[in-house]
Design a protein around this motif. Sequence first.
Motif, PDB file in Angstrom:
ATOM      1  N   HIS A   1      12.571   6.264   5.010  1.00  0.00           N
ATOM      2  CA  HIS A   1      12.327   5.377   3.868  1.00  0.00           C
ATOM      3  C   HIS A   1      11.649   6.166   2.752  1.00  0.00           C
ATOM      4  CE1 HIS A   1      10.255   1.507   2.233  1.00  0.00           C
ATOM      5  NE2 HIS A   1      11.412   1.706   1.654  1.00  0.00           N
ATOM      6  N   SER A   2      12.347   6.319   1.626  1.00  0.00           N
ATOM      7  CA  SER A   2      11.810   7.045   0.473  1.00  0.00           C
ATOM      8  C   SER A   2      11.488   6.045  -0.627  1.00  0.00           C
ATOM      9  CB  SER A   2      12.822   8.055  -0.050  1.00  0.00           C
ATOM     10  OG  SER A   2      13.070   9.038   0.922  1.00  0.00           O
ATOM     11  N   TRP A   3      10.300   6.206  -1.203  1.00  0.00           N
ATOM     12  CA  TRP A   3       9.871   5.324  -2.296  1.00  0.00           C
ATOM     13  C   TRP A   3       8.787   6.012  -3.097  1.00  0.00           C
ATOM     14  CZ3 TRP A   3       4.731   3.662  -1.868  1.00  0.00           C
ATOM     15  CH2 TRP A   3       4.150   3.820  -0.604  1.00  0.00           C
ATOM     16  N   SER A   4       8.545   5.494  -4.302  1.00  0.00           N
ATOM     17  CA  SER A   4       7.546   6.082  -5.196  1.00  0.00           C
ATOM     18  C   SER A   4       6.717   4.986  -5.843  1.00  0.00           C
ATOM     19  CB  SER A   4       8.222   6.906  -6.292  1.00  0.00           C
ATOM     20  OG  SER A   4       8.971   7.957  -5.731  1.00  0.00           O
TER      21      SER A   4
ATOM     22  N   GLU B   1       6.960  -2.067   7.026  1.00  0.00           N
ATOM     23  CA  GLU B   1       5.559  -2.420   7.283  1.00  0.00           C
ATOM     24  C   GLU B   1       4.669  -1.185   7.209  1.00  0.00           C
ATOM     25  OE1 GLU B   1       5.694  -4.334  11.100  1.00  0.00           O
ATOM     26  OE2 GLU B   1       6.560  -6.180  10.269  1.00  0.00           O
ATOM     27  N   VAL B   2       5.123  -0.090   7.808  1.00  0.00           N
ATOM     28  CA  VAL B   2       4.359   1.162   7.761  1.00  0.00           C
ATOM     29  C   VAL B   2       4.246   1.644   6.314  1.00  0.00           C
ATOM     30  CG1 VAL B   2       4.372   3.600   8.452  1.00  0.00           C
ATOM     31  CG2 VAL B   2       4.852   1.814  10.140  1.00  0.00           C
ATOM     32  N   SER B   3       5.342   1.584   5.554  1.00  0.00           N
ATOM     33  CA  SER B   3       5.313   1.983   4.143  1.00  0.00           C
ATOM     34  C   SER B   3       4.328   1.123   3.354  1.00  0.00           C
ATOM     35  CB  SER B   3       6.710   1.863   3.524  1.00  0.00           C
ATOM     36  OG  SER B   3       7.557   2.880   4.009  1.00  0.00           O
TER      37      SER B   3
ATOM     38  N   VAL C   1       6.448  -0.108  -7.637  1.00  0.00           N
ATOM     39  CA  VAL C   1       7.105   0.557  -6.512  1.00  0.00           C
ATOM     40  C   VAL C   1       8.603   0.620  -6.793  1.00  0.00           C
ATOM     41  CG1 VAL C   1       7.645   0.451  -4.051  1.00  0.00           C
ATOM     42  CG2 VAL C   1       5.360  -0.197  -4.861  1.00  0.00           C
ATOM     43  N   ALA C   2       9.157   1.791  -6.663  1.00  0.00           N
ATOM     44  CA  ALA C   2      10.595   1.995  -6.802  1.00  0.00           C
ATOM     45  C   ALA C   2      11.097   2.649  -5.520  1.00  0.00           C
ATOM     46  CB  ALA C   2      10.894   2.881  -8.001  1.00  0.00           C
TER      47      ALA C   2
ATOM     48  N   PHE D   1       6.632   9.082  -1.658  1.00  0.00           N
ATOM     49  CA  PHE D   1       6.494   8.989  -0.208  1.00  0.00           C
ATOM     50  C   PHE D   1       7.855   9.051   0.470  1.00  0.00           C
ATOM     51  CE2 PHE D   1       2.847   6.882  -1.957  1.00  0.00           C
ATOM     52  CZ  PHE D   1       1.818   7.060  -1.058  1.00  0.00           C
ATOM     53  N   THR D   2       7.905   9.696   1.618  1.00  0.00           N
ATOM     54  CA  THR D   2       9.031   9.565   2.531  1.00  0.00           C
ATOM     55  C   THR D   2       8.429   9.302   3.903  1.00  0.00           C
ATOM     56  OG1 THR D   2      10.365  11.110   1.235  1.00  0.00           O
ATOM     57  CG2 THR D   2      11.142  10.587   3.442  1.00  0.00           C
TER      58      THR D   2
END
Length: 151
Positions: A61-64, A24-26, A39-40, A133-134
Amino acid sequence: MDTPQLNYTPVRMDPDPARTKTREVSSRLLEMAGVKGRVAESGMRATGCDSYADDRFAMEHSWSLYGLAGDQVDTGMETLRQALDENGWKITRENKTNSVDQHPEIYAVNETEHFSVKAAALNGGGKEPMLAFTVYSACYRAASPYAANHA
């Protein structure tokens, strides 16, 4: 030997709800960037807070965000910078990544929700432009003994 103390009381929560909260925060951070792309996820993992207690864990949580033009990366980073402040986040550090390309990087914390984020605008160097993002949660205290050992 004394155990280091946290400067907050960990919320009692098992890993599955903690993962949901972290997602949710992401998602809110993605909205704050204000640009559209693909989003990956690199993934989400539970990390130990072992130095505090066996029943403590945190989420990472890592995403780009891919599929952006170079100017969208810059716009997204600037929009994020402004939106963080307006949404309860405090930017604690802005600098350049430790790489040849020296990409802009923001570190911010949300003390109310006990989350932090590292966001980087990766643009150039022959790679596809993206925002990376992390998201890190603070320590949680497992609600059930089984959950703490299986985060």
